[in-house]
Each structure stands twice: as C-alpha cells, then as structure tokens.
Design an enzyme around this catalytic site. Structure first.
Site, PDB file in Angstrom:
ATOM      1  N   ASP A  22      49.176  36.487  16.721  1.00  0.00           N
ATOM      2  CA  ASP A  22      50.547  36.688  17.201  1.00  0.00           C
ATOM      3  C   ASP A  22      50.833  35.823  18.429  1.00  0.00           C
ATOM      4  OD1 ASP A  22      53.066  37.752  17.183  1.00  0.00           O
ATOM      5  OD2 ASP A  22      52.503  39.677  18.065  1.00  0.00           O
ATOM      6  N   GLY A  23      52.105  35.479  18.616  1.00  0.00           N
ATOM      7  CA  GLY A  23      52.529  34.779  19.826  1.00  0.00           C
ATOM      8  C   GLY A  23      52.904  33.321  19.627  1.00  0.00           C
ATOM      9  N   ARG A  35      60.507  27.254  17.242  1.00  0.00           N
ATOM     10  CA  ARG A  35      59.468  28.211  16.846  1.00  0.00           C
ATOM     11  C   ARG A  35      58.464  27.608  15.862  1.00  0.00           C
ATOM     12  NH1 ARG A  35      59.927  33.525  17.793  1.00  0.00           N
ATOM     13  NH2 ARG A  35      58.783  33.949  15.876  1.00  0.00           N
ATOM     14  N   SER A  67      53.467  38.905   7.221  1.00  0.00           N
ATOM     15  CA  SER A  67      53.514  40.314   6.819  1.00  0.00           C
ATOM     16  C   SER A  67      54.657  40.552   5.836  1.00  0.00           C
ATOM     17  CB  SER A  67      53.701  41.203   8.054  1.00  0.00           C
ATOM     18  OG  SER A  67      55.036  41.119   8.522  1.00  0.00           O
ATOM     19  N   THR A  68      54.589  41.678   5.147  1.00  0.00           N
ATOM     20  CA  THR A  68      55.683  42.024   4.229  1.00  0.00           C
ATOM     21  C   THR A  68      56.991  42.199   5.005  1.00  0.00           C
ATOM     22  OG1 THR A  68      54.889  44.313   4.353  1.00  0.00           O
ATOM     23  CG2 THR A  68      54.300  43.078   2.379  1.00  0.00           C
ATOM     24  N   ASN A  70      57.781  40.250   7.621  1.00  0.00           N
ATOM     25  CA  ASN A  70      58.227  38.944   8.130  1.00  0.00           C
ATOM     26  C   ASN A  70      59.324  38.315   7.260  1.00  0.00           C
ATOM     27  OD1 ASN A  70      54.929  38.091   9.421  1.00  0.00           O
ATOM     28  ND2 ASN A  70      56.695  38.851  10.548  1.00  0.00           N
ATOM     29  N   SER A 194      51.151  46.719  13.466  1.00  0.00           N
ATOM     30  CA  SER A 194      52.158  46.055  12.635  1.00  0.00           C
ATOM     31  C   SER A 194      51.776  46.016  11.146  1.00  0.00           C
ATOM     32  CB  SER A 194      52.436  44.635  13.160  1.00  0.00           C
ATOM     33  OG  SER A 194      52.873  44.690  14.500  1.00  0.00           O
TER      34      SER A 194
HETATM   35  C1  IPE Z   1      52.379  40.660  12.958  1.00  0.00           C
HETATM   36  O1  IPE Z   1      53.120  39.981  13.910  1.00  0.00           O
HETATM   37  C2  IPE Z   1      52.296  39.854  11.700  1.00  0.00           C
HETATM   38  C3  IPE Z   1      51.527  38.632  11.792  1.00  0.00           C
HETATM   39  C4  IPE Z   1      50.862  38.187  12.815  1.00  0.00           C
HETATM   40  C5  IPE Z   1      51.507  37.861  10.581  1.00  0.00           C
HETATM   41  P1  IPE Z   1      54.690  40.252  14.111  1.00  0.00           P
HETATM   42  O2  IPE Z   1      55.103  39.379  15.235  1.00  0.00           O
HETATM   43  O3  IPE Z   1      55.392  40.119  12.825  1.00  0.00           O
HETATM   44  O4  IPE Z   1      54.687  41.795  14.535  1.00  0.00           O
HETATM   45  P2  IPE Z   1      55.771  42.644  15.328  1.00  0.00           P
HETATM   46  O5  IPE Z   1      57.086  42.402  14.661  1.00  0.00           O
HETATM   47  O6  IPE Z   1      55.772  42.131  16.735  1.00  0.00           O
HETATM   48  O7  IPE Z   1      55.289  44.053  15.229  1.00  0.00           O
HETATM   49  C1  IPE Z   2      52.874  35.167  14.758  1.00  0.00           C
HETATM   50  O1  IPE Z   2      53.711  34.610  15.704  1.00  0.00           O
HETATM   51  C2  IPE Z   2      53.033  34.516  13.406  1.00  0.00           C
HETATM   52  C3  IPE Z   2      53.826  35.306  12.454  1.00  0.00           C
HETATM   53  C4  IPE Z   2      54.187  36.538  12.594  1.00  0.00           C
HETATM   54  C5  IPE Z   2      54.233  34.621  11.248  1.00  0.00           C
HETATM   55  P1  IPE Z   2      55.184  35.129  15.944  1.00  0.00           P
HETATM   56  O2  IPE Z   2      56.121  34.280  15.155  1.00  0.00           O
HETATM   57  O3  IPE Z   2      55.297  36.580  15.688  1.00  0.00           O
HETATM   58  O4  IPE Z   2      55.345  34.821  17.495  1.00  0.00           O
HETATM   59  P2  IPE Z   2      56.122  35.691  18.571  1.00  0.00           P
HETATM   60  O5  IPE Z   2      55.626  37.099  18.455  1.00  0.00           O
HETATM   61  O6  IPE Z   2      57.580  35.573  18.235  1.00  0.00           O
HETATM   62  O7  IPE Z   2      55.765  35.055  19.874  1.00  0.00           O
HETATM   63 MG    MG Z   3      55.098  38.223  16.826  1.00  0.00          MG
END
Ligand code: IPE
Ligand code: IPE
Ligand code: MG
Length: 242
Positions: A22-23, A35, A67-68, A70, A194
């Site tokens: 994440d991040g 992004r 994730s489902t 996303n 998540s």
């Molecule tokens: C969890 O991250 C899913 C993945 C890393 C693929 P998200 O960024 O989607 O989770 P939430 O929305 O912050 O819970």
């Molecule tokens: C994790 O990074 C990757 C996926 C969930 C696909 P994010 O896209 O969730 O990054 P943040 O949380 O917005 O920083």
């Molecule tokens: Mg995220």
C-alpha cells in the site's frame, strides 16, 4: 553464502510472508507525479523483494496487488493497473522462471480480460514445476470472495451441512496449495486488512510500517523477521514456560 544470511542467523524464518503493498498513490503525490507513476515504481520494487525472500529461505510470498474493492477506483486507474499486471508478466516471467520461482494467482480470474487471463495462465503453466519460492499474486482478490467461491465449490460437489468442516473450506480456498501466512506486512501506515486473507490470517502475526510500498527495501523484510522472531505464537494455547 549470501550477504543477507548473517543478520538473520539463528532467527525463525517465516515459511509464508504476505504483503499488502500500500501507499503507491501517496508516494506519487509526494513527488507531484500522477498516481500511475507510483504504481509503476511499486511494481519495479517487487523484483528485489522476491529475490531477498528467496535468498533468506522464505518459501511462499504473497503480494496483494488489486482487491475486489479496487474496481471502485476511477476507470482510468483500474485500466492502468490491468495494464501494469500484463506488463509485469511480460517483463518479469522469464527472469522469475530462471530463478525457479513458481507463480500463482489468487483471486477471480474471470473478472479479467481474456487477454490478461491468457497471460496469467501462461505464466502459471510455465513455472508450475519450479521448486524455488512461490510468488502468489493476489489480483482481483477479496477475502470474502475467496470464502464464497470455496463454499460454492463445496456445494457444487454436493457436500452437505453436516459434512462441512474448517479443513474442507481451507482446501477449497485459492490458497489451497499454500500454508497460511505466518506474517502479514502492510506498508504505508494503514492498520487494517482491507479484505485480505481474512480466513488464512486468523493466527498470523501482523507487522505495520509507515514506509510507502515503492520505498520498501529488503532491510524492512529483515526488520519484520527480527520482530517476528521475538513474538510468541500461541494459537490459543498457553505460553511455552507455563
Ligand atoms: C489494499 O489497499 C489493497 C491492495 C494493496 C491491493 P487499498 O488502498 O485498496 O485499501 P484501503 O482502501 O485503504 O482499505
Ligand atoms: C496500493 O497503493 C496499490 C493498490 C491498492 C492497487 P494505493 O493506490 O492504495 O496507494 P495509496 O493508498 O492511495 O497511497
Ligand atoms: Mg491504498
């Protein structure tokens, strides 16, 4: 002997590490980039982490990539993430195969385009007999969907309510060929799961770090393993000394 062996000498190495990557978005934002640049940097990071886990004796590495939930992101980002999975397979499969990595997919393949499904299936088939680390990519993965799909399978097989038990559910999850994760790592400072491995991680240790996924380094894996080595897993029993 690899240079990474000594700092972890004598420590219990988890058989299965699962990472919620994440991040990426915040990493890009910090740099004034779109992004997608964060997602690309995050994907670039995977190679070094797989290599390190393999070198220190981890047998299974699961990475949560999509994730489902996303799918609710703007369609351009969703399309971009689909593209990145395809590019990752095109660019990395040969190299991973040469390193004896076995690739697996966790999640609903039927939600992906036919082209992407073929790519994923090809990478799985090519590497299926490999004996190195297993890299499981959770893509279009949801923990609840995992359980629903397992229950559907069992019902299709005609398993009745009095026959069903925990082992049967475990044996029908996407992870049926893998042990449960010993440790779940989440980057970016969020402290939630998540919808990740909600069945399999019932007794996993959790390790959270504020580091954003594109900045995550092999050294952070070492930190997590050192921390894991200090924890006592009880599985509902009593401490070892009592
Ligand atoms: C969890 O991250 C899913 C993945 C890393 C693929 P998200 O960024 O989607 O989770 P939430 O929305 O912050 O819970
Ligand atoms: C994790 O990074 C990757 C996926 C969930 C696909 P994010 O896209 O969730 O990054 P943040 O949380 O917005 O920083
Ligand atoms: Mg995220």
């Amino acid at each position: 002997m690899s240079s990474t062996e000594s700092p972890l000498k004598g420590l219990r190495i988890p058989a299965h590490i699962a990472i919620i990557m994440d991040g990426n978005g915040r990493w890009a934002k910090q740099r004034g980039l779109p992004r997608m640049a964060g997602h690309r940097a995050g994907t670039e990071n995977i190679r070094a982490i797989v290599k390190e886990c393999d070198a220190i004796g981890v047998r299974y590495l699961t990475i949560y990539a999509f994730s489902t939930e996303n799918w609710t992101r703007p369609s351009l980002e969703v399309q971009g993430l689909m593209q990145i999975l395809g590019d990752f397979i095109d660019r990395e499969t040969r190299n991973l195969h040469e390193q004896h990595v076995k690739l697996q997919h966790l999640g609903r393949l039927n939600g992906l385009s036919a082209r992407l499904r073929r790519k994923v299936q090809h990478a799985i088939d090519l590497t299926h007999a490999n004996t190195g680390i297993t890299l499981a990519v959770a893509f279009n993965y949801g923990g609840r969907a995992d359980i629903v799909d397992a229950v559907r399978d069992l019902m299709t097989q005609g398993v009745g309510p009095d026959q069903i038990n925990e082992q049967m559910i475990s044996d029908h999850l996407y992870t049926r060929e893998m042990p449960d994760p010993d440790i779940v790592i989440r980057t970016s400072g969020e402290r939630r799961i998540s919808n990740f491995m909600i069945w399999q991680a019932a007794y996993s240790e959790y390790w959270f770090t504020p580091v954003l996924w594109p900045d995550f380094q092999p050294e952070h894996i070492h930190q997590a393993i050192r921390d894991y080595g200090r924890r006592e897993r009880r599985f509902g029993g009593l401490p070892e000394q009592s």
